[in-house]
Motif scaffolding. Sequence first.
Motif, PDB file in Angstrom:
ATOM      1  N   UNK A  30      -2.731   4.641   3.088  1.00 32.66           N
ATOM      2  CA  UNK A  30      -1.828   5.586   3.735  1.00 32.66           C
ATOM      3  C   UNK A  30      -0.527   5.769   2.996  1.00 32.66           C
ATOM      4  N   UNK A  31       0.379   6.450   3.648  1.00 36.48           N
ATOM      5  CA  UNK A  31       1.691   6.698   3.057  1.00 36.48           C
ATOM      6  C   UNK A  31       2.391   5.377   2.742  1.00 36.48           C
ATOM      7  N   UNK A  32       3.087   5.366   1.613  1.00 31.59           N
ATOM      8  CA  UNK A  32       3.782   4.165   1.172  1.00 31.59           C
ATOM      9  C   UNK A  32       3.018   3.373   0.133  1.00 31.59           C
ATOM     10  N   UNK A  33       1.714   3.648  -0.021  1.00 34.77           N
ATOM     11  CA  UNK A  33       0.949   2.948  -1.053  1.00 34.77           C
ATOM     12  C   UNK A  33       1.204   3.605  -2.409  1.00 34.77           C
ATOM     13  N   UNK A  34       0.539   3.105  -3.452  1.00 32.75           N
ATOM     14  CA  UNK A  34       0.963   3.458  -4.793  1.00 32.75           C
ATOM     15  C   UNK A  34       0.111   4.456  -5.543  1.00 32.75           C
ATOM     16  N   UNK A  35       0.620   4.804  -6.753  1.00 31.01           N
ATOM     17  CA  UNK A  35      -0.080   5.571  -7.776  1.00 31.01           C
ATOM     18  C   UNK A  35      -0.279   7.037  -7.422  1.00 31.01           C
ATOM     19  N   UNK A  36       0.564   7.531  -6.502  1.00 38.06           N
ATOM     20  CA  UNK A  36       0.540   8.955  -6.178  1.00 38.06           C
ATOM     21  C   UNK A  36       1.951   9.536  -6.238  1.00 38.06           C
ATOM     22  N   UNK A  37       2.813   8.879  -7.002  1.00 41.77           N
ATOM     23  CA  UNK A  37       4.148   9.395  -7.203  1.00 41.77           C
ATOM     24  C   UNK A  37       5.217   8.656  -6.419  1.00 41.77           C
ATOM     25  N   UNK A  38       6.443   8.830  -6.881  1.00 41.39           N
ATOM     26  CA  UNK A  38       7.600   8.149  -6.308  1.00 41.39           C
ATOM     27  C   UNK A  38       7.813   8.497  -4.843  1.00 41.39           C
ATOM     28  N   UNK A  39       7.739   9.773  -4.491  1.00 40.55           N
ATOM     29  CA  UNK A  39       8.061  10.190  -3.125  1.00 40.55           C
ATOM     30  C   UNK A  39       7.041   9.658  -2.130  1.00 40.55           C
ATOM     31  N   UNK A  40       5.766   9.672  -2.491  1.00 41.00           N
ATOM     32  CA  UNK A  40       4.720   9.161  -1.609  1.00 41.00           C
ATOM     33  C   UNK A  40       4.910   7.665  -1.365  1.00 41.00           C
ATOM     34  N   UNK A  41       5.250   6.937  -2.411  1.00 42.32           N
ATOM     35  CA  UNK A  41       5.425   5.488  -2.302  1.00 42.32           C
ATOM     36  C   UNK A  41       6.669   5.119  -1.503  1.00 42.32           C
ATOM     37  N   UNK A  42       7.744   5.828  -1.718  1.00 42.35           N
ATOM     38  CA  UNK A  42       9.028   5.395  -1.165  1.00 42.35           C
ATOM     39  C   UNK A  42       9.390   6.048   0.165  1.00 42.35           C
ATOM     40  N   UNK A  43       8.480   6.828   0.751  1.00 33.17           N
ATOM     41  CA  UNK A  43       8.807   7.459   2.025  1.00 33.17           C
ATOM     42  C   UNK A  43       8.889   6.451   3.171  1.00 33.17           C
ATOM     43  N   UNK A  44       8.370   5.238   2.967  1.00 32.43           N
ATOM     44  CA  UNK A  44       8.453   4.223   4.024  1.00 32.43           C
ATOM     45  C   UNK A  44       9.748   3.418   3.950  1.00 32.43           C
ATOM     46  N   UNK A  45      10.645   3.779   3.042  1.00 29.59           N
ATOM     47  CA  UNK A  45      11.905   3.050   2.872  1.00 29.59           C
ATOM     48  C   UNK A  45      12.655   2.955   4.199  1.00 29.59           C
ATOM     49  N   UNK A  46      13.083   1.746   4.540  1.00 28.33           N
ATOM     50  CA  UNK A  46      13.824   1.402   5.762  1.00 28.33           C
ATOM     51  C   UNK A  46      12.969   1.473   7.026  1.00 28.33           C
ATOM     52  N   UNK A  47      11.683   1.776   6.884  1.00 29.35           N
ATOM     53  CA  UNK A  47      10.817   1.928   8.061  1.00 29.35           C
ATOM     54  C   UNK A  47       9.451   1.282   7.833  1.00 29.35           C
ATOM     55  N   UNK A  48       9.399   0.091   7.220  1.00 29.33           N
ATOM     56  CA  UNK A  48       8.104  -0.539   6.979  1.00 29.33           C
ATOM     57  C   UNK A  48       7.353  -0.705   8.301  1.00 29.33           C
ATOM     58  N   UNK A  49       6.118  -0.204   8.320  1.00 30.00           N
ATOM     59  CA  UNK A  49       5.290  -0.332   9.508  1.00 30.00           C
ATOM     60  C   UNK A  49       5.303   0.884  10.418  1.00 30.00           C
ATOM     61  N   UNK A  50       6.085   1.891  10.117  1.00 28.58           N
ATOM     62  CA  UNK A  50       6.128   3.086  10.959  1.00 28.58           C
ATOM     63  C   UNK A  50       5.066   4.099  10.511  1.00 28.58           C
ATOM     64  N   UNK A  51       5.238   4.672   9.321  1.00 36.11           N
ATOM     65  CA  UNK A  51       4.307   5.697   8.845  1.00 36.11           C
ATOM     66  C   UNK A  51       2.936   5.106   8.534  1.00 36.11           C
ATOM     67  N   UNK A  52       2.924   3.876   8.049  1.00 39.60           N
ATOM     68  CA  UNK A  52       1.649   3.242   7.715  1.00 39.60           C
ATOM     69  C   UNK A  52       0.788   3.063   8.971  1.00 39.60           C
ATOM     70  N   UNK A  53       1.432   2.642  10.086  1.00 38.58           N
ATOM     71  CA  UNK A  53       0.697   2.465  11.343  1.00 38.58           C
ATOM     72  C   UNK A  53       0.241   3.814  11.888  1.00 38.58           C
ATOM     73  N   UNK A  54       1.134   4.795  11.816  1.00 36.27           N
ATOM     74  CA  UNK A  54       0.754   6.135  12.269  1.00 36.27           C
ATOM     75  C   UNK A  54      -0.490   6.618  11.527  1.00 36.27           C
ATOM     76  N   UNK A  55      -0.541   6.354  10.226  1.00 41.24           N
ATOM     77  CA  UNK A  55      -1.675   6.808   9.424  1.00 41.24           C
ATOM     78  C   UNK A  55      -2.965   6.092   9.806  1.00 41.24           C
ATOM     79  N   UNK A  56      -2.914   4.766   9.990  1.00 37.74           N
ATOM     80  CA  UNK A  56      -4.134   4.031  10.324  1.00 37.74           C
ATOM     81  C   UNK A  56      -4.656   4.418  11.703  1.00 37.74           C
ATOM     82  N   UNK A  57      -3.758   4.644  12.656  1.00 34.34           N
ATOM     83  CA  UNK A  57      -4.177   5.103  13.984  1.00 34.34           C
ATOM     84  C   UNK A  57      -4.827   6.476  13.877  1.00 34.34           C
ATOM     85  N   UNK A  58      -4.202   7.366  13.100  1.00 33.18           N
ATOM     86  CA  UNK A  58      -4.754   8.713  12.941  1.00 33.18           C
ATOM     87  C   UNK A  58      -6.103   8.685  12.223  1.00 33.18           C
ATOM     88  N   UNK A  59      -6.242   7.799  11.236  1.00 31.40           N
ATOM     89  CA  UNK A  59      -7.518   7.650  10.537  1.00 31.40           C
ATOM     90  C   UNK A  59      -8.604   7.235  11.516  1.00 31.40           C
TER      91      UNK A  59
END
Length: 720
Positions: free
Chosen positions: A540-569
């Motif tokens: 999900x969002x925050x993982x690597x090798x797809x560019x700086x913005x994709x990786x760093x969008x979870x900055x200051x919010x570890x566990x927010x977007x990543x959880x949203x993505x796994x639930x949506x998956x």
Amino acid sequence: MKKYLLLFLILAATPQAFTQQKDLTLEEIWGGAFTTRGLESLRSMNDGLHYTLLNADPESRTVSIGKYAYETLELTDTVLISSPDNDIPYFSSYAFSKDEGKVLLATDIERIYRYSRRGIYYVYDIEDKTTTKISDRKIMSPQLSPDGSKVAYVLDNDLYFLDLRSGTTTRITNDGEPNAIINGITDWVYEEEFGFVRAFDWNSDGTRLAFLRFDESAVPEFSMDVYGEELYPSQYRFKYPKAGEDNSIVSLHLYTISDGTLRDIELKDAYYIPRILWKNNPDELSVRTLNRAQNHLKMYTVKGVDASVSLLLEEKDEAYVDITDDLTFLEDDSFIWTSEKDGFNHMYLYNRDGSLKRQLTSGPWEVTSYYGYDPGKKAIFYQSTENGSINRDVYRVGINGKNKKRLTNQTGTNNADFSTNFTYFINTYSSAETPYVYTLNRASDGEKVRDILDNSALAEKLKGYKTSPKEFSTIQINGYDLNMWMIKPADFDPTKSYPLFLFQYSGPGSQQVANRWWASNDYWHQMLAQQGIVVACVDGRGTGYKGRDFKKMTYRELGKYEVEDQVAVAEKLSEYPWIDADRTGIWGWSYGGFMSSNCILQGNETFELAIAVAPVTSWRFYDTIYTERYMSTPQDNPNGYDDNSPLTYPAMLKGDYLLIHGSGDDNVHVQNTMRMIEELVQANKQFDWAIYPDKNHGIYGGNTRLQLYTKMTNFIKDNL
């Protein structure tokens, strides 16, 4: 939706074929039945035409260093062989001096943390055929000077060097003290998060040593009970700075061998010093510093007898700047450097004064490994994702940024190990369908010279087992095309209904969806699939090798977007007619355990089961360097820490939850699990848990992994 299907094995789909195939078992998985063959770690020699390998014979208790020719792969000479008759001890690893005149031999090695070791070391002189013991006591991180005349090392937190010609030992520092002052090696958090132990380095002519000093006196101390086998447990205590707490005060020092002068170097705003590296000029040292927020990197030059300090390079980022070893000083001390400053990780060439000469690579893809520079051919060698973010290929490009050439031609994961003069490289190739293959290739054009080793016997063996293709695709979630793999039962029937079990890690810059050969967990996932479970993984969002913005969008919010993505998956995959939406599970280890815990709580309408192994349950409990890089401090970002912590949501538990930890985990402390247990108890929630005495973050040793995975398998069978 774009899909890629990579078939691991072509299996006959008849019922008769399945009855002839065996089931994978945990005993085989963790008993080594599917271990891949690999090459011993080789060291390329200075001539670029030969390499050395360590050859051990445990029965005769002898070990040797063999010299081999790249072209033929044949043994051409034996550098040395251990024997009581020649005073060469049985050793477990070795390192040459820069001139290859001496060899450093490691014996009686004792592991400390992830990378750090102490042991008894010897130096063997190839010409004189003599062996010198460096110290009667166990030392750390010895390094030979470039000409092999001296060896520096750390003993009891102080830095020493031994003059091999005179036999004289010189003590450089005198203030080393456990849990207080460390000279020449890193503290716990630097080792774990900046990835190095030896914090000293010889200059290019062996006349000076640069080293770091860590004052960890103010760092809070952490203690772990060690149960062992004695009547009373003992306690292990070490300095561990949790997020927002004091770090070691780190300082830089220069020592001159000829007169014993020790100079302290003042670096302004140097909260962290994550790297030091001498240039080719023996009077110039490069030093990288970071502020505490890790979003402002400076690289300085420390120059001359007076050790003047000047700024060489500076990088800033709104989130954070990663530290890597991707730095090469050319003959004139111009340098090659990697950076994400254009949105993707690419290579740049700078003049010796730090001015940018040119960008060497560009495009919507990432340089994933920088292998080095060949001054003879003026070519740079690197690995990248140019053939898709789940694949890796090896390339060369001119120092002028032109004449780029792909050196590997098989889709999957290619890793290169180059000879010293970049004449050859050994390519390690694998994919989801092909176990590791090793070949010798020419660096000029990538052409294969010869086959070295493969794992075709393992591939053939696996034909006798029930396995399924690992299907790669992308899935659109929250506006992004995310990489996914899926494993279905070998006898998959789309008219039936199957439970769904998700695996993920999800940490910043990580990758689990990759076209490479199987790890142990893949065999376990295959076993679960053949027992009627659909297993899937999505980065999900925050993982690597797809560019700086994709990786760093979870900055200051570890566990927010990543959880949203796994639930949506999970919700999207549950729309498939052959997925039972009421039987959805998720699991993960470490960061993945943090994620699975959050998913079973915050996604309690979606997940019916979760397994969390060695999870972080609050980033307040984790170390400064890693946590603050992505979250800032708890004082600055309290909501980011608490809103995304599983400890905030125990009352939301509805499904079946298994919590596992090792009591001797020096990395993610068992405190995380104990606090989670207490919150669940006070919320009157039922759950399962297991603590593995004295086991570290890896939870292994003896039958530990077999017992652990048996427990997890039974938990899934009983509850999913």
